[in-house]
Write a protein that holds these residues in place. Structure first.
Motif, PDB file in Angstrom:
ATOM      1  N   THR A 157      -2.093   0.977  -8.201  1.00 38.82           N
ATOM      2  CA  THR A 157      -2.207   1.542  -6.857  1.00 38.82           C
ATOM      3  C   THR A 157      -3.040   2.818  -6.876  1.00 38.82           C
ATOM      4  O   THR A 157      -3.142   3.510  -7.908  1.00 38.82           O
ATOM      5  N   ARG A 178       8.042  -0.478   0.626  1.00 40.67           N
ATOM      6  CA  ARG A 178       6.829  -1.192   0.229  1.00 40.67           C
ATOM      7  C   ARG A 178       6.729  -2.522   0.966  1.00 40.67           C
ATOM      8  O   ARG A 178       7.730  -3.214   1.178  1.00 40.67           O
ATOM      9  N   LEU A 216      -1.894   2.339  -1.831  1.00 36.45           N
ATOM     10  CA  LEU A 216      -2.375   0.989  -1.587  1.00 36.45           C
ATOM     11  C   LEU A 216      -2.804   0.404  -2.920  1.00 36.45           C
ATOM     12  O   LEU A 216      -3.441   1.085  -3.729  1.00 36.45           O
ATOM     13  N   SER A 261      -0.345  -4.592  -1.898  1.00 34.66           N
ATOM     14  CA  SER A 261       0.851  -3.764  -1.721  1.00 34.66           C
ATOM     15  C   SER A 261       0.487  -2.505  -0.939  1.00 34.66           C
ATOM     16  O   SER A 261      -0.558  -1.898  -1.162  1.00 34.66           O
ATOM     17  N   LEU A 262       1.357  -2.141  -0.026  1.00 37.44           N
ATOM     18  CA  LEU A 262       1.228  -0.914   0.758  1.00 37.44           C
ATOM     19  C   LEU A 262       2.595  -0.264   0.803  1.00 37.44           C
ATOM     20  O   LEU A 262       3.577  -0.897   1.212  1.00 37.44           O
ATOM     21  N   SER A 263       2.674   0.976   0.339  1.00 36.78           N
ATOM     22  CA  SER A 263       3.968   1.658   0.311  1.00 36.78           C
ATOM     23  C   SER A 263       3.818   3.081   0.809  1.00 36.78           C
ATOM     24  O   SER A 263       2.750   3.689   0.730  1.00 36.78           O
ATOM     25  N   VAL A 309       1.479   8.031   0.437  1.00 40.84           N
ATOM     26  CA  VAL A 309       1.183   6.627   0.727  1.00 40.84           C
ATOM     27  C   VAL A 309       0.313   6.105  -0.404  1.00 40.84           C
ATOM     28  O   VAL A 309      -0.422   6.871  -1.041  1.00 40.84           O
TER      29      VAL A 309
END
Length: 371
Positions: A305, A228, A278, A242-244, A276
């Motif tokens: 998310t 992340r 966001l 957040s981007l994971s 994925v």
């Protein structure tokens, strides 16, 4: 012949004299630089410079030892060519007022006995002297007045700067227990704190996904791992993007490739799905850290998310899901999280299975890479 020679000699002397006069009159005059006029230090100017210097006293008094409480202002020394006696009294008053205004841990005690004046008569002369004659006398007076220390100072002026040195003596040992220097030189403002823009962490946990296969409902269990990236949102640490991205490893559930149930004794090899997501992460309870550039630690935060699962089937390659998680930083490097997700129900017709609905997710541990 002699007259002719004398004429030549006189002519040469005249030429040399005329040339020297010409050079002397045409030599450019060297102008000296204008004298530097220093601003005269008036009484008001010296007092205002002292006011600026005393603004730094509040931080200095915090270092006074705890056993020093009752103190008397013994003396303030200055260059008498600069500072007159009445002005010196004003300066001492300002210093005393500064100690009172900053709520110093000491109490200044008024004690005229601390500056005794002695009269010594010898024959036809009378001598006046002030001050203590021995340390024993100091200790006796201090014991009588219950004094813990004596405060004395020295003040010195330059055209633009004042230096005020203050020190406290312990009345028992006569040792210097506190000393500081104050000046009107304003230090440059501290550099702004470094703005941290990105945070990275690695999570390991489990996902529980409801699945129905041949009219049999079952919960598929996956190992989950994700990486992340968090970035500051609106220049605030409480709200972050957040981007994971990560993967699922099937632990117990339906193996699509074999169309059978698998358990911990018969796991499918390799990752089953990639995903994925966001979202945004909101800090609910924060705690300051003492480590520079680390920022604040989230005792409790929530993250919402939206993501997509890239399934390993031909019919359902993209599965949309929404999740809400709560997370807590146990240390500056480790955190845990748990949450609930809604996975869009998806039918896998080639094996007659249906997956989706309310899903639970547990992040057993998250490693914060750059806390």
């Amino acid at each position: 012949m002699k007259k002719y020679c004398y004429s030549i000699i006189l002519l040469n002397i005249f030429v040399i004299y005329s040339y020297s006069q010409f050079e002397r009159e045409n030599v450019p005059t060297q102008t000296s630089p204008p004298p530097i006029i220093e601003e005269k230090l008036t009484d008001d100017k010296m007092l205002s410079m002292l006011d600026v210097a005393l603004k730094n006293l509040s931080e200095k008094v915090k270092t006074i030892p705890t056993n020093i409480r009752r103190v008397t202002f013994y003396s303030l020394k200055a260059d008498r060519t600069q500072v007159s006696q009445p002005l010196l009294k004003q300066m001492q008053g300002k210093i005393e007022a500064a100690f009172a205004s900053v709520q110093a841990p000491i109490t200044l005690v008024y004690s005229p006995e601390i500056k005794p004046v002695r009269i010594v008569a010898k024959d036809d002369t009378i001598t006046f002297s002030s001050g203590f004659q021995s340390t024993e006398e100091v200790k006796n007076i201090a014991q009588k007045l219950r004094l813990d220390g004596l405060l004395e100072g020295e003040i010195y002026y330059t055209p633009k700067t004042v230096y005020l040195n203050l020190r406290i003596f312990d009345t028992e040992t006569m040792s210097i227990v506190w000393s500081c220097e104050l000046t009107n030189i304003v230090p440059p403002p501290p550099l702004p704190a470094k703005q941290k823009m990105f945070w990275y962490d690695l999570g390991i946990g489990g996902v529980f996904l409801p699945v129905s296969f041949e009219n049999v409902s079952k919960t598929a269990i996956y190992y989950a791992g994700d990486f992340r990236i968090l970035t500051r949102m609106l220049f605030e640490e409480k709200l972050k993007f957040s981007l994971s991205a990560g993967t699922f490893f099937l632990y117990e559930g339906i193996n699509i490739s074999t169309k059978t149930f698998v358990s911990s004794s018969k796991r499918a090899s390799g990752p089953n799905n990639f995903f994925v997501r966001l979202g945004v992460k909101l800090s609910l309870i924060q705690k300051e850290t003492v480590i520079p550039d680390v920022g604040k630690r989230d005792l409790l935060s929530t993250e919402f998310t939206v993501g997509n699962i890239f399934a390993s089937t031909k019919e359902a390659t993209n599965i949309l899901f929404y999740s809400l998680k709560f997370e807590s930083d146990l240390t500056k490097e480790i955190s845990i999280a748990a949450g609930v997700s809604y996975v869009t129900p998806t039918r896998i017709t080639d094996i007659g299975a249906k997956a989706g609905g309310i899903t639970y997710e547990i992040s057993i541990i998250r490693f914060i890479i750059n806390p």
